[in-house]
Design an enzyme around this catalytic site. Structure first.
Site, short mmCIF file in Angstrom:
data_model
loop_
_atom_site.label_atom_id
_atom_site.label_comp_id
_atom_site.label_asym_id
_atom_site.label_seq_id
_atom_site.Cartn_x
_atom_site.Cartn_y
_atom_site.Cartn_z
N ASN A 121 0.88 -1.26 -0.09
CA ASN A 121 0.04 -0.17 -0.13
C ASN A 121 0.85 1.20 -0.19
O ASN A 121 2.04 1.24 0.56
CB ASN A 121 -0.85 0.03 1.25
CG ASN A 121 -2.17 -0.76 1.09
OD1 ASN A 121 -2.85 -0.72 -0.06
ND2 ASN A 121 -2.66 -1.53 1.91
N HIS A 176 -8.14 1.47 -3.89
CA HIS A 176 -8.20 0.47 -2.77
C HIS A 176 -7.96 1.72 -1.50
O HIS A 176 -6.77 1.79 -1.01
CB HIS A 176 -7.02 -0.31 -2.75
CG HIS A 176 -7.23 -1.27 -1.80
ND1 HIS A 176 -8.29 -1.78 -1.06
CD2 HIS A 176 -6.03 -1.75 -0.54
CE1 HIS A 176 -7.95 -2.73 -0.22
NE2 HIS A 176 -6.65 -2.25 0.19
N1 NAD Z 1 -3.68 -4.42 -1.31
C1 NAD Z 1 -4.28 -5.01 -0.35
O1 NAD Z 1 -5.51 -5.17 -0.49
C2 NAD Z 1 -3.62 -5.10 1.10
C3 NAD Z 1 -4.20 -5.86 1.98
C4 NAD Z 1 -3.30 -6.20 3.15
C5 NAD Z 1 -2.07 -5.56 3.25
N2 NAD Z 1 -1.68 -4.78 2.14
C6 NAD Z 1 -0.26 -4.25 2.30
O2 NAD Z 1 0.78 -5.26 2.01
C7 NAD Z 1 1.76 -4.88 2.71
C8 NAD Z 1 2.32 -5.94 3.72
O3 NAD Z 1 1.41 -6.21 4.56
P1 NAD Z 1 1.71 -7.26 5.68
O4 NAD Z 1 0.70 -7.22 6.70
O5 NAD Z 1 2.46 -8.57 5.11
O6 NAD Z 1 2.99 -6.51 6.53
P2 NAD Z 1 4.23 -7.21 7.34
O7 NAD Z 1 4.76 -5.86 8.04
O8 NAD Z 1 3.63 -8.20 8.19
O9 NAD Z 1 5.09 -7.72 6.08
C9 NAD Z 1 5.84 -6.86 5.40
C10 NAD Z 1 7.16 -7.56 5.29
O10 NAD Z 1 7.99 -6.95 3.94
C11 NAD Z 1 9.34 -6.90 4.45
N3 NAD Z 1 10.29 -5.85 3.77
C12 NAD Z 1 10.43 -4.47 4.08
N4 NAD Z 1 11.16 -4.00 3.21
C13 NAD Z 1 11.72 -5.11 2.37
C14 NAD Z 1 12.33 -5.01 1.09
N5 NAD Z 1 12.80 -3.77 0.63
N6 NAD Z 1 12.45 -6.23 0.50
C15 NAD Z 1 11.97 -7.53 0.88
N7 NAD Z 1 11.04 -7.54 2.00
C16 NAD Z 1 11.02 -6.28 2.62
C17 NAD Z 1 9.36 -6.85 5.93
O11 NAD Z 1 10.68 -7.21 6.65
C18 NAD Z 1 8.03 -7.63 6.23
O12 NAD Z 1 8.49 -9.04 6.55
C19 NAD Z 1 1.62 -3.49 3.36
O13 NAD Z 1 2.19 -2.43 2.52
C20 NAD Z 1 0.23 -3.60 3.49
O14 NAD Z 1 -0.29 -2.05 3.63
C21 NAD Z 1 -2.40 -4.54 1.14
#
Ligand code: NAD
Length: 314
Positions: A121, A176
């Site tokens: 996001n 979204h």
């Molecule tokens: N599109 C949608 O409908 C939707 C729904 C839910 C979550 N999201 C988004 O998805 C993303 C992830 O959510 P989450 O709950 O899994 O978060 P989370 O914090 O559990 O996981 C994110 C992961 O990304 C990793 N990360 C950070 N920088 C990185 C990089 N440069 N390279 C590789 N990995 C890296 C972190 O170490 C972490 O493990 C967020 O941006 C969230 O807002 C979107």
């Protein structure tokens, strides 16, 4: 025949759960990449150990080495940070844009023939970053959001009507965010629009709950956001592309004049198959629906403009 390969960049809540759903359906071999290395290896091993009982024998690897995504058919980007206290929207945009940009550079380098599904996001804007950074064809970059928002709408409708989930199809377009556009006229129970089955106040309540579906969960969780339904939505999209299933579902697609909107990622119905977005579908929206879609598009466009101003992304 060699098995297909899916890489998931970001093995946090959404990424790791999506990997699990992909494994359970034996859709493809899986590589999870994360900057937190040990965690990724640990999760991959743990999944693998469950395989004999859950009866999946796909290969699952966890790594910090981005070159291991090489040969992927699909790459999912779930890497990103949640908003932290003191961060404003722009701060989050900057941090996640940089993460998605670097993930996209790795995809262009190591998996140049893959299809990219963006999850991070703010979704529609991150799609733009991935599209511009990879330089991939428009069909091969898409975002996961509408399929999640519509599964939430489906749940609420099925519970209200008292019917099976499978009987309900729902359509949610737009960005979204809280300006997404759930479409009751295009939401049906066994082909019957819900506008013919339910009273308007009931529908309005479900529409509002769908718009706030993510926020409702965040309010309970306090830290972090939803991940089971988001991960299931990712797995649906991955499966549609890998198996050329030609699923029609709302996804963030790059628009080139559809609905009168140019050069913007926005949620519209899309047919997903082996080439990614095989085609998008233009619904015959009435004035109110079209106004809501345009309003949602304006909000996304504002984010893309901010991005252009601050980070010089084209
Ligand atoms: N599109 C949608 O409908 C939707 C729904 C839910 C979550 N999201 C988004 O998805 C993303 C992830 O959510 P989450 O709950 O899994 O978060 P989370 O914090 O559990 O996981 C994110 C992961 O990304 C990793 N990360 C950070 N920088 C990185 C990089 N440069 N390279 C590789 N990995 C890296 C972190 O170490 C972490 O493990 C967020 O941006 C969230 O807002 C979107």
């Amino acid at each position: 025949m060699p098995r297909r390969k899916v890489s998931i960049i970001g093995a946090g809540n959404v990424g790791a759960t999506a990997a699990y759903y992909v494994a359970e359906k034996v859709i493809a071999d899986i590589v999870m990449v994360d900057v937190v290395e040990g965690m990724t290896q640990a999760k991959a091993l743990d999944f693998l150990h469950a395989g004999p009982m859950r009866q999946y024998d796909v290969s699952i690897r966890g790594t910090g080495d981005f070159s291991e995504i090489s040969g992927s058919d699909v790459v999912v980007i779930t890497a990103g940070l949640p908003r932290k206290p003191g961060m404003d929207r722009m701060d989050l945009l900057r941090v996640n844009a940089e993460i998605v940009k670097s993930a996209s550079q790795s995809i262009a380098e190591f998996a140049p023939n893959s299809t990219v599904i963006v999850v991070s996001n703010p979704l529609d804007i991150m799609c733009h970053v991935a599209f511009r950074t990879t330089g991939f064809a428009v069909q091969r970059v898409m975002g996961m959001a509408g399929i999640l928002d519509s599964t939430r709408f489906r749940c609420f409708v099925a519970r209200e009507v008292g019917c099976a989930f499978a009987d309900v199809h729902a359509m949610v377009l737009g960005g979204h965010g809280d300006q997404m556009v759930p479409l009751p006229r295009f939401t049906t129970v066994a082909g019957i629009p819900i506008t013919q089955l339910l009273d308007k106040p009931v529908i309005d309540r479900m529409v509002e709950r769908t718009r706030n579906g993510g926020a409702e969960i965040v309010a309970y969780l306090k830290t972090g956001s939803a991940y089971y339904a988001p991960a299931a939505s990712v797995a649906e999209m991955v499966e549609a592309v890998i198996t050329d299933r030609r699923t029609l579902a709302p996804c963030a697609c790059y628009l080139r004049g559809e609905y009168g909107i140019e050069d913007l990622f926005l949620g519209v119905p899309a047919l997903l198959g082996k080439n990614g977005v095989e085609r998008s579908v233009e619904l015959d929206l009435d004035k109110e629906e079209m106004d809501l879609l345009q309003k949602s598009a304006s909000a996304v466009r504002k984010g893309v403009e901010d991005l252009r101003t601050f980070f010089r992304v084209r």
